[in-house]
Design a protein around this motif. Structure first.
Motif, PDB file in Angstrom:
ATOM      1  N   GLY A   1      27.607  39.174 -51.485  1.00 13.73           N
ATOM      2  CA  GLY A   1      26.529  39.740 -51.381  1.00 13.73           C
ATOM      3  C   GLY A   1      25.850  39.957 -52.864  1.00 13.73           C
ATOM      4  O   GLY A   1      26.781  40.271 -53.971  1.00 13.73           O
ATOM      5  N   LEU A   2      24.742  39.694 -53.137  1.00 14.61           N
ATOM      6  CA  LEU A   2      24.032  40.143 -54.434  1.00 14.61           C
ATOM      7  C   LEU A   2      24.123  41.633 -55.038  1.00 14.61           C
ATOM      8  O   LEU A   2      24.642  41.586 -56.207  1.00 14.61           O
ATOM      9  N   ASP A   3      24.175  42.439 -54.091  1.00 20.29           N
ATOM     10  CA  ASP A   3      24.425  43.740 -54.660  1.00 20.29           C
ATOM     11  C   ASP A   3      25.923  44.072 -55.107  1.00 20.29           C
ATOM     12  O   ASP A   3      26.296  45.009 -56.022  1.00 20.29           O
ATOM     13  N   ASN A   4      26.640  43.244 -54.800  1.00 22.97           N
ATOM     14  CA  ASN A   4      27.989  43.211 -55.251  1.00 22.97           C
ATOM     15  C   ASN A   4      28.473  42.514 -56.445  1.00 22.97           C
ATOM     16  O   ASN A   4      29.630  42.310 -56.839  1.00 22.97           O
ATOM     17  N   VAL A   5      27.687  41.874 -56.958  1.00 21.63           N
ATOM     18  CA  VAL A   5      27.839  40.965 -58.175  1.00 21.63           C
ATOM     19  C   VAL A   5      27.261  41.553 -59.362  1.00 21.63           C
ATOM     20  O   VAL A   5      25.995  42.066 -59.226  1.00 21.63           O
ATOM     21  N   THR A   6      28.043  41.289 -60.557  1.00 19.56           N
ATOM     22  CA  THR A   6      27.214  42.058 -61.789  1.00 19.56           C
ATOM     23  C   THR A   6      27.263  40.704 -62.741  1.00 19.56           C
ATOM     24  O   THR A   6      27.624  39.622 -62.499  1.00 19.56           O
ATOM     25  N   VAL A   7      26.404  41.080 -63.949  1.00 20.66           N
ATOM     26  CA  VAL A   7      26.297  40.116 -64.766  1.00 20.66           C
ATOM     27  C   VAL A   7      27.705  39.653 -65.454  1.00 20.66           C
ATOM     28  O   VAL A   7      28.041  38.659 -65.661  1.00 20.66           O
ATOM     29  N   GLU A   8      28.410  40.702 -65.778  1.00 21.83           N
ATOM     30  CA  GLU A   8      29.974  40.378 -65.996  1.00 21.83           C
ATOM     31  C   GLU A   8      30.615  39.520 -65.183  1.00 21.83           C
ATOM     32  O   GLU A   8      31.579  38.591 -65.661  1.00 21.83           O
ATOM     33  N   ASP A   9      30.559  39.783 -63.851  1.00 24.47           N
ATOM     34  CA  ASP A   9      31.145  38.735 -62.839  1.00 24.47           C
ATOM     35  C   ASP A   9      30.744  37.426 -62.971  1.00 24.47           C
ATOM     36  O   ASP A   9      31.427  36.230 -63.063  1.00 24.47           O
ATOM     37  N   ILE A  10      29.501  37.167 -63.173  1.00 23.30           N
ATOM     38  CA  ILE A  10      28.901  35.791 -63.501  1.00 23.30           C
ATOM     39  C   ILE A  10      29.332  35.124 -64.782  1.00 23.30           C
ATOM     40  O   ILE A  10      29.759  34.159 -64.771  1.00 23.30           O
ATOM     41  N   ALA A  11      29.296  35.949 -65.742  1.00 23.68           N
ATOM     42  CA  ALA A  11      29.721  35.483 -67.242  1.00 23.68           C
ATOM     43  C   ALA A  11      31.160  35.132 -67.095  1.00 23.68           C
ATOM     44  O   ALA A  11      31.539  34.038 -67.549  1.00 23.68           O
ATOM     45  N   ASP A  12      31.835  35.857 -66.606  1.00 22.22           N
ATOM     46  CA  ASP A  12      33.503  35.576 -66.276  1.00 22.22           C
ATOM     47  C   ASP A  12      33.689  34.457 -65.641  1.00 22.22           C
ATOM     48  O   ASP A  12      34.580  33.447 -65.878  1.00 22.22           O
ATOM     49  N   GLU A  13      32.829  34.266 -64.452  1.00 17.91           N
ATOM     50  CA  GLU A  13      32.854  32.972 -63.675  1.00 17.91           C
ATOM     51  C   GLU A  13      32.855  31.876 -64.549  1.00 17.91           C
ATOM     52  O   GLU A  13      33.479  30.682 -64.346  1.00 17.91           O
ATOM     53  N   VAL A  14      31.994  31.882 -65.338  1.00 19.58           N
ATOM     54  CA  VAL A  14      31.527  30.646 -66.264  1.00 19.58           C
ATOM     55  C   VAL A  14      32.347  30.410 -67.485  1.00 19.58           C
ATOM     56  O   VAL A  14      32.449  29.266 -68.065  1.00 19.58           O
ATOM     57  N   GLY A  15      32.940  31.713 -67.816  1.00 13.48           N
ATOM     58  CA  GLY A  15      33.779  31.796 -68.860  1.00 13.48           C
ATOM     59  C   GLY A  15      33.088  31.939 -70.385  1.00 13.48           C
ATOM     60  O   GLY A  15      33.568  31.400 -71.490  1.00 13.48           O
ATOM     61  N   VAL A  16      32.040  32.606 -70.222  1.00 14.02           N
ATOM     62  CA  VAL A  16      31.133  33.050 -71.315  1.00 14.02           C
ATOM     63  C   VAL A  16      31.002  34.621 -71.465  1.00 14.02           C
ATOM     64  O   VAL A  16      31.497  35.394 -70.501  1.00 14.02           O
ATOM     65  N   SER A  17      30.642  35.311 -72.615  1.00 10.77           N
ATOM     66  CA  SER A  17      30.456  36.368 -72.680  1.00 10.77           C
ATOM     67  C   SER A  17      29.198  37.040 -72.067  1.00 10.77           C
ATOM     68  O   SER A  17      28.195  36.286 -71.821  1.00 10.77           O
ATOM     69  N   ARG A  18      28.975  38.360 -72.007  1.00  7.26           N
ATOM     70  CA  ARG A  18      27.740  39.036 -71.338  1.00  7.26           C
ATOM     71  C   ARG A  18      26.624  38.783 -72.351  1.00  7.26           C
ATOM     72  O   ARG A  18      25.515  38.477 -71.837  1.00  7.26           O
ATOM     73  N   ARG A  19      26.956  38.744 -73.525  1.00  6.23           N
ATOM     74  CA  ARG A  19      26.095  38.425 -74.573  1.00  6.23           C
ATOM     75  C   ARG A  19      25.277  37.039 -74.302  1.00  6.23           C
ATOM     76  O   ARG A  19      24.086  36.846 -74.471  1.00  6.23           O
ATOM     77  N   THR A  20      26.160  36.232 -74.065  1.00  7.35           N
ATOM     78  CA  THR A  20      25.674  34.664 -73.947  1.00  7.35           C
ATOM     79  C   THR A  20      25.031  34.626 -72.689  1.00  7.35           C
ATOM     80  O   THR A  20      23.806  34.108 -72.500  1.00  7.35           O
TER      81      THR A  20
END
Length: 193
Positions: free
Chosen positions: A31-50
């Motif tokens: 669910g979109l509400d349960n996803v954070t930017v950090e989750d997405i960045a971690d999934e790809v292996g990049v930083s929040r800044r990236t």
């Protein structure tokens, strides 16, 4: 990808695409509400800044493919022959854009279904559609220097409404007929005098 793109540009495009795919995958799973930017960045292996170098927020990441189709549609209309009537240019651009969509693309279907469940995504997509309508109208006026802005705007809005309706029907009918045929049939029903 254009052959003139640099290695750096290709890497950036690949990172952007990976972030988009991760955002869509995570949003579909939890669910979109349960996803954070950090989750997405971690999934790809990049930083929040990236992540922030590519997208302002998770909604933008989810809508990336939709926005790419929008840019492609506008480019196709602008690249049509100058002597081609405006409505014909729109129709042929749609045929080119959707011509390969013979079967349901699972990623696109997932995005469409996700959009229907989240008002924040629908609102952003609506804003994107309004911007595309204006851009298409401007492109039509550029094509036909004598065209008036009102008619160009009406033509762009009618075109986009037919394409959206075709996409919705195609999804609801589980792709029982090729999308290009459905788009073409609906566009046949719209007439400008």
């Amino acid at each position: 990808m254009e052959p003139s793109t640099t290695l750096r540009e290709r890497k950036k495009a690949a990172t952007r695409q990976s972030l988009h795919e991760a955002a869509l995958r995570l949003a579909m799973a939890g669910g979109l509400d349960n996803v954070t930017v950090e989750d997405i960045a971690d999934e790809v292996g990049v930083s929040r800044r990236t992540f922030s170098n590519y997208f302002a927020n998770k909604e933008d990441a989810v809508l990336h493919a939709d926005r790419e189709r929008t840019r492609r549609m506008l480019t196709l209309v602008r690249e049509r022959p100058a002597d081609e009537p405006a409505w014909t240019a729109l129709r042929r651009s749609a045929t080119e854009l959707y011509g390969s969509a013979k079967r349901l693309d699972p990623a696109w279907v997932a995005q469409l279904r996700l959009l229907r469940r989240h008002p924040s995504l629908l609102a952003r997509q609506a804003a994107d559609q309004i911007a595309l309508e204006r851009d298409l109208a401007d492109a039509l006026v550029e094509r036909e220097r004598t065209a008036d802005q009102e008619l160009a705007r009406l033509m762009a809005a009618s075109f986009l409404a037919a394409v959206r309706t075709a996409g919705a029907l195609w999804l609801e009918r589980s792709g029982d007929q090729p999308l290009p045929e459905l788009v073409d049939r609906l566009l046949d029903r719209v007439r400008f005098h």
